[in-house]
Design a protein around this motif. Structure first.
Motif, PDB file in Angstrom:
ATOM      1  N   GLY A 161       7.780  10.877  -3.926  1.00  0.00           N
ATOM      2  CA  GLY A 161       6.547  11.050  -3.819  1.00  0.00           C
ATOM      3  C   GLY A 161       5.754  11.189  -5.135  1.00  0.00           C
ATOM      4  N   VAL A 162       6.160  11.930  -5.901  1.00  0.00           N
ATOM      5  CA  VAL A 162       5.661  12.324  -7.051  1.00  0.00           C
ATOM      6  C   VAL A 162       5.661  11.036  -8.204  1.00  0.00           C
ATOM      7  CG1 VAL A 162       5.874  13.824  -9.285  1.00  0.00           C
ATOM      8  CG2 VAL A 162       6.173  14.756  -7.121  1.00  0.00           C
ATOM      9  N   VAL A 163       6.864  10.339  -8.160  1.00  0.00           N
ATOM     10  CA  VAL A 163       6.794   9.223  -8.856  1.00  0.00           C
ATOM     11  C   VAL A 163       5.442   8.156  -8.707  1.00  0.00           C
ATOM     12  CG1 VAL A 163       8.211   7.131  -9.489  1.00  0.00           C
ATOM     13  CG2 VAL A 163       9.241   9.469  -9.656  1.00  0.00           C
ATOM     14  N   ILE A 164       5.477   7.868  -7.127  1.00  0.00           N
ATOM     15  CA  ILE A 164       4.542   6.911  -6.493  1.00  0.00           C
ATOM     16  C   ILE A 164       3.096   7.374  -7.034  1.00  0.00           C
ATOM     17  CG2 ILE A 164       3.703   5.927  -4.525  1.00  0.00           C
ATOM     18  CD1 ILE A 164       6.331   6.061  -3.481  1.00  0.00           C
ATOM     19  N   ILE A 165       2.837   8.770  -6.991  1.00  0.00           N
ATOM     20  CA  ILE A 165       1.439   9.368  -7.162  1.00  0.00           C
ATOM     21  C   ILE A 165       1.235   9.144  -8.512  1.00  0.00           C
ATOM     22  CG2 ILE A 165       0.231  11.469  -7.209  1.00  0.00           C
ATOM     23  CD1 ILE A 165       1.458  12.336  -4.620  1.00  0.00           C
ATOM     24  N   LEU A 166       2.055   9.477  -9.480  1.00  0.00           N
ATOM     25  CA  LEU A 166       2.000   9.312 -10.854  1.00  0.00           C
ATOM     26  C   LEU A 166       1.609   7.987 -11.482  1.00  0.00           C
ATOM     27  CD1 LEU A 166       4.650  11.712 -12.481  1.00  0.00           C
ATOM     28  CD2 LEU A 166       2.109  11.858 -12.369  1.00  0.00           C
ATOM     29  N   ALA A 167       2.367   6.911 -10.627  1.00  0.00           N
ATOM     30  CA  ALA A 167       2.319   5.333 -10.949  1.00  0.00           C
ATOM     31  C   ALA A 167       1.014   4.921 -10.557  1.00  0.00           C
ATOM     32  CB  ALA A 167       3.285   4.637 -10.283  1.00  0.00           C
ATOM     33  N   LEU A 168       0.272   5.481  -9.392  1.00  0.00           N
ATOM     34  CA  LEU A 168      -0.666   5.027  -8.937  1.00  0.00           C
ATOM     35  C   LEU A 168      -1.953   5.779  -9.653  1.00  0.00           C
ATOM     36  CD1 LEU A 168      -0.461   5.340  -5.064  1.00  0.00           C
ATOM     37  CD2 LEU A 168      -0.550   3.234  -6.427  1.00  0.00           C
ATOM     38  N   GLY A 169      -1.713   6.756 -10.078  1.00  0.00           N
ATOM     39  CA  GLY A 169      -2.735   7.625 -11.191  1.00  0.00           C
ATOM     40  C   GLY A 169      -2.700   6.643 -12.438  1.00  0.00           C
ATOM     41  N   PHE A 170      -1.677   6.467 -13.131  1.00  0.00           N
ATOM     42  CA  PHE A 170      -1.647   5.499 -14.343  1.00  0.00           C
ATOM     43  C   PHE A 170      -2.408   4.336 -13.943  1.00  0.00           C
ATOM     44  CE2 PHE A 170       0.289   2.376 -16.887  1.00  0.00           C
ATOM     45  CZ  PHE A 170      -0.146   2.949 -18.087  1.00  0.00           C
ATOM     46  N   TYR A 171      -2.248   3.566 -13.015  1.00  0.00           N
ATOM     47  CA  TYR A 171      -2.886   2.448 -12.717  1.00  0.00           C
ATOM     48  C   TYR A 171      -4.306   2.539 -12.732  1.00  0.00           C
ATOM     49  CZ  TYR A 171      -3.848  -2.221 -10.345  1.00  0.00           C
ATOM     50  OH  TYR A 171      -4.389  -3.128 -10.133  1.00  0.00           O
ATOM     51  N   ALA A 172      -4.756   3.705 -11.649  1.00  0.00           N
ATOM     52  CA  ALA A 172      -6.109   3.758 -11.629  1.00  0.00           C
ATOM     53  C   ALA A 172      -6.723   4.212 -12.889  1.00  0.00           C
ATOM     54  CB  ALA A 172      -6.421   4.999 -10.829  1.00  0.00           C
ATOM     55  N   GLY A 173      -6.021   4.942 -13.624  1.00  0.00           N
ATOM     56  CA  GLY A 173      -6.645   5.208 -15.175  1.00  0.00           C
ATOM     57  C   GLY A 173      -7.062   3.860 -15.969  1.00  0.00           C
ATOM     58  N   ARG A 174      -5.942   3.422 -15.889  1.00  0.00           N
ATOM     59  CA  ARG A 174      -5.745   1.929 -16.523  1.00  0.00           C
ATOM     60  C   ARG A 174      -7.083   0.948 -16.159  1.00  0.00           C
ATOM     61  NH1 ARG A 174      -1.562  -2.512 -15.732  1.00  0.00           N
ATOM     62  NH2 ARG A 174      -2.575  -4.190 -16.729  1.00  0.00           N
ATOM     63  N   LEU A 175      -7.234   0.918 -14.909  1.00  0.00           N
ATOM     64  CA  LEU A 175      -8.400   0.478 -14.297  1.00  0.00           C
ATOM     65  C   LEU A 175      -9.988   0.873 -14.924  1.00  0.00           C
ATOM     66  CD1 LEU A 175      -7.339  -0.572 -10.669  1.00  0.00           C
ATOM     67  CD2 LEU A 175      -7.332  -2.275 -12.607  1.00  0.00           C
ATOM     68  N   LEU A 176      -9.689   2.202 -14.795  1.00  0.00           N
ATOM     69  CA  LEU A 176     -11.039   2.646 -15.271  1.00  0.00           C
ATOM     70  C   LEU A 176     -11.218   2.486 -16.768  1.00  0.00           C
ATOM     71  CD1 LEU A 176     -10.959   6.173 -13.419  1.00  0.00           C
ATOM     72  CD2 LEU A 176     -12.543   4.550 -13.016  1.00  0.00           C
ATOM     73  N   PHE A 177     -10.245   2.478 -17.479  1.00  0.00           N
ATOM     74  CA  PHE A 177     -10.365   2.083 -18.863  1.00  0.00           C
ATOM     75  C   PHE A 177     -10.772   0.841 -19.003  1.00  0.00           C
ATOM     76  CE2 PHE A 177      -8.558   0.678 -22.907  1.00  0.00           C
ATOM     77  CZ  PHE A 177      -9.366   1.190 -23.753  1.00  0.00           C
ATOM     78  N   GLN A 178     -10.311  -0.073 -18.451  1.00  0.00           N
ATOM     79  CA  GLN A 178     -10.629  -1.705 -18.563  1.00  0.00           C
ATOM     80  C   GLN A 178     -12.312  -1.859 -17.825  1.00  0.00           C
ATOM     81  OE1 GLN A 178      -7.875  -3.642 -16.079  1.00  0.00           O
ATOM     82  NE2 GLN A 178      -6.555  -3.922 -17.874  1.00  0.00           N
ATOM     83  N   LEU A 179     -12.664  -1.175 -17.036  1.00  0.00           N
ATOM     84  CA  LEU A 179     -14.141  -1.011 -16.468  1.00  0.00           C
ATOM     85  C   LEU A 179     -14.760  -0.796 -17.539  1.00  0.00           C
ATOM     86  CD1 LEU A 179     -15.856  -1.703 -13.969  1.00  0.00           C
ATOM     87  CD2 LEU A 179     -15.550   0.768 -13.348  1.00  0.00           C
TER      88      LEU A 179
END
Length: 149
Positions: A10-28
């Motif tokens: 669960g922690v790994v999935i949350i960290l991966a989703l957080g990283f992905y969301a951060g990357r999307l925000l940076f691209q935006l």
């Protein structure tokens, strides 16, 4: 033990989703910066064109009707979230624009019979002489407005 494995997963999935969301925000953020830069460049180009045309009209290097058509179209093309009502700021310019914009131009003009072209030229010249002084008086205010952009 099984709970521990699920918690780690669960922690790994949350960290991966957080990283992905951060990357999307940076691209935006980057996309928004590129959009603002492009908008600023477009505004600068349009403002420069307006300045050049207004100056040419004031120095009588450009026909009044051609300049008015170009200026009004450029003003309407200025990117702005809430554009001012240019027809109220420059009423004579826009009044003149509406009167001369109905004449044939470019290919449509070339296809007209010679007598019709002459008739339109005479009508355009009459309208230009009627509005010349008033339109030329509004051009410095237009140039000043462009200086603020």
């Amino acid at each position: 033990m099984m709970w521990m494995g699920l918690a780690v997963t669960g922690v790994v999935i949350i960290l991966a989703l957080g990283f992905y969301a951060g990357r999307l925000l940076f691209q935006l953020k980057q996309q928004n910066q590129r959009h603002q830069l492009a908008r600023a460049r477009r505004t600068a180009t349009i403002v420069e064109s307006i300045q050049v045309i207004a100056k040419a009209m004031l120095q009588q290097q450009c026909e009044l009707s051609e300049g008015a058509i170009r200026l009004c179209n450029l003003l309407e093309a200025l990117p702005s979230a809430s554009p001012p009502d240019y027809s109220r700021q420059y009423p004579k310019l826009y009044e003149f624009f509406y009167k001369v914009s109905g004449f044939a131009i470019l290919d449509a003009r070339a296809k007209l019979p010679k007598s019709e072209r002459m008739r339109q030229d005479v009508a355009r010249a009459q309208i230009e002489s009627e509005y010349e002084t008033a339109v030329l008086k509004e051009l410095p205010a237009l140039q000043d407005y462009c200086d603020t952009l």
